[in-house]
Scaffold this active site. Sequence first.
Site, PDB file in Angstrom:
ATOM      1  CB  THR A 167      -0.666   0.085   1.343  1.00 16.35           C
ATOM      2  OG1 THR A 167      -1.650  -1.276   1.319  1.00 16.35           O
ATOM      3  CG2 THR A 167      -1.827   1.229   1.442  1.00 16.35           C
ATOM      4  N   GLY A 186      -1.301  -3.997   5.225  1.00 14.42           N
ATOM      5  CA  GLY A 186      -2.233  -4.935   5.705  1.00 14.42           C
ATOM      6  C   GLY A 186      -2.792  -4.764   6.883  1.00 14.42           C
TER       7      GLY A 186
END
Length: 596
Positions: free
Chosen positions: A400, A483
């Site tokens: 991310t 995550g």
Amino acid sequence: MYKTLAFALSSAALAFSPAFAQDQTGAEKPKLEIGAGGRPVGEPWSRSPVYAANGMAATAHPLASQIAIDILKKGGSAVDAAIAANAALGLMEPTGNGIGGDLFAIIWDPKTQKLYGLNGSGKSPMGTSYKQFMKQLNGSKTIPPFGPMPVTVPGTVDGWFEMHGKFGKLSMSEILAPTINYAREGHPVAPVIAYYLDSNLKRFNQSVEMIGEFDNARATYFADGAPKTGEVFKNPDLANTLSKIAEGGRDAFYSGDIARTIDTYFKRIGGNLRYEDFAAHSSKWVAPGCVDYRKGYELCELPPNSQGFAALQMTNILKNIDLAQYPRGSAEVLHYITEAKRLAFEDVARFYADPDASPAPLDWLLSDEYGKERFALIDSAKATPEFGPGEPKLEGEGDTTYLTVADKDGMMVSLIQSNYRGMGSGLVADGLGFMFQDRGELYSLDPNHPNVYAPGKRPFQTIIPAFMKKDGKPYMSFGLMGGGMQPQGHVQVMINMVDFGMNLQEAGDAARLNHDGGRQPTDDLAGNGADLLGVLNVEPGISDETVEQLKAMGHKVERVNNGAMFGGYQAIVRDPQTGVYHGATEMRKDGQALGY
């Protein structure tokens, strides 16, 4: 001082230990390892936050931060600058994000004095039923992490245009121009990103058979192997794709030539996505949820299908104990954080899913009463071997990138965007220059689970932006990548600041914990096979004494020297008295906070 130093990196003290390195001839020579230098103010293991009065950007890449500041100086809003930075990161940090992935954002609008939430996540293929999907899995009990099976509709581009339509000032052509230019002319690869590019290539090479079509991705990103630190990387295909989006808007991506190219590609490789899936896509404006912590601070997050409310559940549990009575790096503090995380994630695994398909009992999950009830399950002396999800009291029932930008008017944007597992699925459509996400790996296959795969359904999402208020006013736009690390990372940063008085930079640099394990949203409802106690991973700055105490309390503790699993933090605080912005990034990424 002790409270924060206990959580500092152990290398902060000067350490001279013999080691060996190779000189240019290849011969070994002794080397002295030197710890951190000294600082005249603050903690020796951190650095100063960045201060500026007119605007601030904090991203995972210095060039993306510069682009955001340039957009602000041109008169763009914080949303314009955030979109520009996100586009740049899709090029410069393809290991974490890109227009093949999804997007979530929280926006503080100074005009309406409101927080707005955007869910820019995509859905599964409408033409593939659960029965067909299971048949394609050919007996596998899990969804593969690579190839066409886990690919869902990318929501990022539509998310950009939704935000821009509501809060934008400059044209999308102006906003995307810097990235288009860098994609054509090239940019030097940053060190941490080079590390991730190399690890992604190794993982892809091990999974080529699962991926199926990897030639396009290899040609786009790895033509000469993984790009090295400082190597100039170009992506002319992405430049062309972004140019079409700049000229034709979101329809160029979802109903124009790009969507038709994607349709042709997935038909060719045997994937399930179709043109109709893209044409039907839309983002969704949602209301952020906020809970009080203490001292007037509120944490705000986005509701499911994201995991944001897990951070709020942890907050509701932890506000029942005064953590400041203990040293920050103590076993007691880490124990309470870990047990609160485990309790919250039991509910994540049981209830969090696409609300259009399976609404969760959110009011109950975020109530003070439920927080007290869950806190009462924590044994102060030892780790509880097994927690379960709560029973609703109802009438009837990664990788991310994170960035944040603030402008001269007081608008603050908290934005997170991801392809999920590393770079994503391994698939790049012909000539488009971006990789598709593998977010669909996060469906459950249990037909009775709220998060079960179904056609036209959003999967459970790990990516979450965060925001904090102070005495009801906007205070901090922040986030942390990675995550299941994200909710527990949000809470740890908040605790560092509120309970232990760290500044914005110290709160992110301080050593973290990352608990991994327990039931998952991808499991069946019973959580069969889950490691219910899980593993408590800690960074080197956690003392040996604390580690031994935690083990004695029953935790499975692992010390991890590589900071990759502990996220990547960016943050902006707005001083409520002066309006001055404070910005911070952290050492675990290549990022930079810039202001003007």
